[in-house]
Design a protein around this motif. Sequence first.
Motif, PDB file in Angstrom:
ATOM      1  N   SER A  49       3.301  36.652  22.313  1.00 54.08           N
ATOM      2  CA  SER A  49       3.697  36.229  24.265  1.00 54.08           C
ATOM      3  C   SER A  49       2.695  36.393  25.040  1.00 54.08           C
ATOM      4  CB  SER A  49       4.669  37.747  24.530  1.00 54.08           C
ATOM      5  OG  SER A  49       5.809  38.351  23.964  1.00 54.08           O
ATOM      6  N   GLY A  50       1.651  37.090  24.670  1.00 53.37           N
ATOM      7  CA  GLY A  50       0.968  36.561  25.109  1.00 53.37           C
ATOM      8  C   GLY A  50      -0.459  34.987  25.200  1.00 53.37           C
ATOM      9  N   GLU A  51       0.140  35.166  23.728  1.00 54.35           N
ATOM     10  CA  GLU A  51      -0.263  33.629  23.350  1.00 54.35           C
ATOM     11  C   GLU A  51       0.613  32.665  23.735  1.00 54.35           C
ATOM     12  OE1 GLU A  51      -0.326  34.454  18.619  1.00 54.35           O
ATOM     13  OE2 GLU A  51       0.154  32.733  19.128  1.00 54.35           O
ATOM     14  N   LEU A  52       1.750  33.167  23.767  1.00 55.17           N
ATOM     15  CA  LEU A  52       2.366  31.349  24.581  1.00 55.17           C
ATOM     16  C   LEU A  52       1.671  31.492  25.893  1.00 55.17           C
ATOM     17  CD1 LEU A  52       5.758  32.476  23.443  1.00 55.17           C
ATOM     18  CD2 LEU A  52       4.427  30.244  23.017  1.00 55.17           C
ATOM     19  N   LEU A  53       1.661  32.956  26.824  1.00 55.70           N
ATOM     20  CA  LEU A  53       1.362  32.573  28.744  1.00 55.70           C
ATOM     21  C   LEU A  53       0.038  32.336  28.565  1.00 55.70           C
ATOM     22  CD1 LEU A  53       2.027  36.071  30.433  1.00 55.70           C
ATOM     23  CD2 LEU A  53       3.201  33.356  30.349  1.00 55.70           C
ATOM     24  N   MET A 106      -0.885  30.246  26.910  1.00 58.14           N
ATOM     25  CA  MET A 106      -0.840  28.348  26.396  1.00 58.14           C
ATOM     26  C   MET A 106      -0.568  27.645  27.394  1.00 58.14           C
ATOM     27  SD  MET A 106       1.016  27.246  23.204  1.00 58.14           S
ATOM     28  CE  MET A 106       2.881  27.005  24.216  1.00 58.14           C
ATOM     29  N   VAL A 107      -0.015  27.725  28.156  1.00 55.87           N
ATOM     30  CA  VAL A 107       0.821  27.372  29.792  1.00 55.87           C
ATOM     31  C   VAL A 107      -0.399  27.798  31.019  1.00 55.87           C
ATOM     32  CG1 VAL A 107       2.920  27.662  29.620  1.00 55.87           C
ATOM     33  CG2 VAL A 107       2.010  29.009  30.275  1.00 55.87           C
ATOM     34  N   GLY A 108      -1.566  28.581  30.659  1.00 59.19           N
ATOM     35  CA  GLY A 108      -2.188  28.897  31.094  1.00 59.19           C
ATOM     36  C   GLY A 108      -2.483  30.100  32.869  1.00 59.19           C
ATOM     37  N   ILE A 109      -1.818  31.252  31.369  1.00 58.35           N
ATOM     38  CA  ILE A 109      -1.775  32.173  32.498  1.00 58.35           C
ATOM     39  C   ILE A 109      -2.425  32.921  31.908  1.00 58.35           C
ATOM     40  CG2 ILE A 109      -0.112  33.456  33.546  1.00 58.35           C
ATOM     41  CD1 ILE A 109       2.341  31.932  33.775  1.00 58.35           C
ATOM     42  N   LEU A 121       9.275  27.865  25.111  1.00 54.25           N
ATOM     43  CA  LEU A 121       8.400  26.948  23.963  1.00 54.25           C
ATOM     44  C   LEU A 121       8.036  28.512  22.860  1.00 54.25           C
ATOM     45  CD1 LEU A 121       6.025  25.096  25.352  1.00 54.25           C
ATOM     46  CD2 LEU A 121       7.150  24.223  24.104  1.00 54.25           C
ATOM     47  N   ALA A 122       9.212  29.371  23.143  1.00 60.07           N
ATOM     48  CA  ALA A 122       8.570  30.955  22.473  1.00 60.07           C
ATOM     49  C   ALA A 122       9.121  30.012  21.161  1.00 60.07           C
ATOM     50  CB  ALA A 122       8.876  32.482  22.487  1.00 60.07           C
ATOM     51  N   LEU A 123      10.324  29.801  20.855  1.00 57.36           N
ATOM     52  CA  LEU A 123      10.673  30.325  19.445  1.00 57.36           C
ATOM     53  C   LEU A 123      10.172  28.118  18.824  1.00 57.36           C
ATOM     54  CD1 LEU A 123      13.739  31.697  19.893  1.00 57.36           C
ATOM     55  CD2 LEU A 123      11.868  33.049  19.101  1.00 57.36           C
ATOM     56  N   GLU A 124       8.973  27.667  19.866  1.00 61.25           N
ATOM     57  CA  GLU A 124       9.273  26.407  18.740  1.00 61.25           C
ATOM     58  C   GLU A 124      10.281  25.620  18.573  1.00 61.25           C
ATOM     59  OE1 GLU A 124       5.758  26.079  15.466  1.00 61.25           O
ATOM     60  OE2 GLU A 124       6.329  28.461  16.000  1.00 61.25           O
TER      61      GLU A 124
END
Lengths: 330, 723
Positions: free
Chosen positions: B515-519, B521-524, B550-553
């Motif tokens: 989840s951290g990675e994903l955030l 990725m969108v600059g958060i 995008l979490a689950l590609e």
Amino acid sequence: MSAVLRRLLVYFLAAWVAITVSFLLPRVVPGNPVAGAVARASQSGNCNAQCVIAVEEQLGFNVHTSLWDQYVQYMGNLAHGNLGQSWSENAPVSNLILSYLPWTLGLLVVSTTISFFGGTALGIWMAWRRGSWFEWVLPAATFFQALPYFFLALVLVLIFGQTGTMLKWFPSLFGYDIYVVDPGPNWPYITSVLSHAILPAATVVLSSIAGFILSMRNQMVTTMDEDFVLVAAAKGLPTRTVIWYAARNALLPVVSNFTIAISLVVAGQILVEIVFNYPGIGFHLFDALSKLDYSLVQGIFVVITLVVLGANLLADVAYVLIDPRARQAA
Amino acid sequence: MTIDSTALTQAPLAGPTPKSMLPKVGLRLPRSPKVIAGLALLAPFAVVAVIGRWISPYSPNATDPQHWVQHVLVPGTGPGTGITANYYPLPLPPSAEHWLGTTVFAQDVLSQVLTSTQATLFVGLIAAVIATVLSILFGVTAGYFGGNADEVLSLISNVFLAIPGLPLLIVLADYVPSAGSSILLVAFIIAVTAWAYSSRVLRAQTLSLRNRDFVEAARVTGEGRFRIILAEILPNLVPIVAASFLFTTLYAIYAYVAISFLGLGGSPTSSPPGLWNWGEMLREGFANNAIRGGWWWWWAPPGLCVALLGTGLALVNFGIDEFINPRLRVAGLTRKAAKKAGITSHATLGMTPVVGNRPAVPSLAARSQNVGDAVLEIHGLSVDYGYGDDAVHAVVDCDLVLRRGRVLGLAGESGSGKSTLALAAIRLLRSPAVITGGQVLFHSKPIGGDGPRGTIDMLASDKEELRSVRWSEISVVLQSSMNALNPVITIGAQFDDLLRVHRPKLSRSARVERSGELLDMVGINADRLRSYPHELSGGMRQRAMIAIALALEPQVMILDEPTTALDVVTQREILEELIGLRDRLGFAALFITHDLSLLVELADEIAVMYAGRLMERAPAASLFNAPRLPYTHGLIHCFPPMHGKRERMQGIPGSPPDLNDLPKGCAFHPRCAWAMEQCRHDVPQLAPVNGSAREVACWLHRGDAKVPAELARPDPGVAEVHA
């Protein structure tokens, strides 16, 4: 001012207003309430000489101190938990109320819990299965909601009560079988208490559940239209999670309106206790009214107010627990 | 006796429901079956309240000694009590002479019920009038003036609200001994305990009205405060005031019945005489052992009267609720109608029903062999709101193909059916939407994870099959991120629920890390996982939503106006980010917007919708630079381009069509500058223009019609597409 302090101030003021009103009313109402009260009481054969003196004292009649001094004394006594002396029972009002309160609180807590959780669950289900056969509950709930508590109590006594004339399944008088069992931690007493609570509790649950069903259903229908519920479904979450997301949000207004709901339930229960001669504060309020035991009436009114304020405080705490926005404001 | 009304328990309305496609808004209050049923219940009571005195067969106090047949001993008298034995007659059950029987005093019950109606109703109405006036005074003043006035007035009403009404009423009524003999006095005492709730509701509503444009406008033009309240605020409060008036009437009737039942209303036979009312009848019955005696005819009629009156008032209130809150109204789909339409599954959220006997889509097999790089194929999709003759055709016979890794833009004015089309394809439309025709095929080749492979027929799928592709293969970003994120749980939890369900093998810490990675990725910042949605700005929320999407590609992302609610700068940032992510992750996107200029930079292909039909479809550059459809031409010229030279905006005359009442022929012809005679009669079908890859549904491009110069610009994209 923070939200918590604001709420506490409201409750504090509400308690103060209730106490002051019950002090002031008999003393400022135009006419001679004492004479009127005594006249009414002697008409019903309930008021003897001792009663007349007690009533006069209660109402500040023939008491030669200023209103302010009486008020200060009254508040001082209250602060010490002294609610005065009941002439009809010849006992301190506070002791009497303490002995009535468990009956009322027990009935109130059990029936409100069943009614709130059951009604909320049904409301959620109804909203989720909108348009299904379950919709018939809607008009039925509306009708049940419109039944006065004490009228439903009378109907249940007639049909199921042992003092009624039909099925005679459940006891419908007093809090326990006063002729047979001895109060105390013994099995016959406990079962007697439980069986005597069935009809009063059923009355309160049946009368109040419809309100919880309808308000939760409507809030749930409204919430289910929100995008985040659609997103939860789009996320492929299990149905129960989707329902829970909607329900938790729909609960917020229901919880914040618990104030009015609980007032109505308490009001209804007072009347239900009277029908069943259930030994809680509602029944004794009625009893004290007919005996013109004003100190008992005042005491009970103050205590009922405090109980309702306490329930409100609980609802506020619950609200803060389920709404992060309120948590931060607090 | 619990009373509820959503009109009163709802948060103040923030204007008309946005974005909801409510096809039937014309439902007026009196036509609602609930209101009619309610009024039908109330009418007899209203009549009896007025004429009850004159139509009652006997006087309510008169005893009928001729029928004292049997007697019962009055409790507490007779042998052993020292008091002379005293007898009551046994009450008579209903008979021809006494339709509802008699009381134990040999009085006629029917006459008592009829006479009682008057006081009961009038107390209710008068108390409601007084309480409503009080609540308007307090609530509207507090809400409109704000500041200290609001603090004080709100405090007063909150204090009154917290004090339990009935106990206060009991104490008040008890100390005012003559209360029972005066309707006005009783009503006033009840009103004092009843106004606070409505006052709080009216205050909240006034607060939200105060800042609306029309009130601001009145203020700017220098209208006085009281004029504004009277002319601008109060008319808008009418439904709420009406709801709270009915609510208070109901409450007041219950309260009056309750205090009379307690004997605080005064007995009609004592002095000063109290008024006959239903509560008094119930009291007399209860006090004289009518329950033990089984004399139900004595106390049941007044109780039922209260219940019926209450039901009537509640039903009318439901009608008002539905008027105020349209969401309660659009239930739409009855079981019977559903069955008739051949729908067996129940319409639940996330399972838009599909009509069973929908027309077969031809040449499916042929198409499937030529799938090529298509990932989502929509053929002949039609969507109705509602069933049968009343149905609104929101989407008619639409074909779309989304190709792997590409962006397909879907453009049109609001109400054109573009969101309906996209959400129908993934079965996410809410009731009363029904998919009435077509086929949607999802060709799954998972990018990551373990989603299903092969072709999935979305309209034939069951719940489990849909769930297996939802989000893991097809995700959705909606317009308003404030509403798309669950407000009561953290952002982290909204990643977590997803990962827990779709990636059950991930450990808790792995889920948090992902989840951290994903955030990120969108600059958060990943810290924001612990934040609640309301703690983020609008732009951040939408980024978070995209990260969740995008979490689950997924292979497909449906973006339903994802940037419309944001300011221009944020809009631009998010779009650039989306383009970058698309290039990196390779998902295909269906991008829905009303802003064509956005799509030019983003989309590979653009489809334009009007009134539920696809009207033009072409590569993005072709469509934007050389539109063939008059409507597209209008759309392009009503939005300023983000870059480039200044141009004169023209816009499209008129307004989007009413789907309930579409014009004959081409739906756009009334607004079209080039409409011909044929456009008024025949619906144009989507077809290739001059054999090129682009398609348009317009008679101007058929036969020998003369194509206007604006719609015949050279097409820059054609060569590219052919290559």
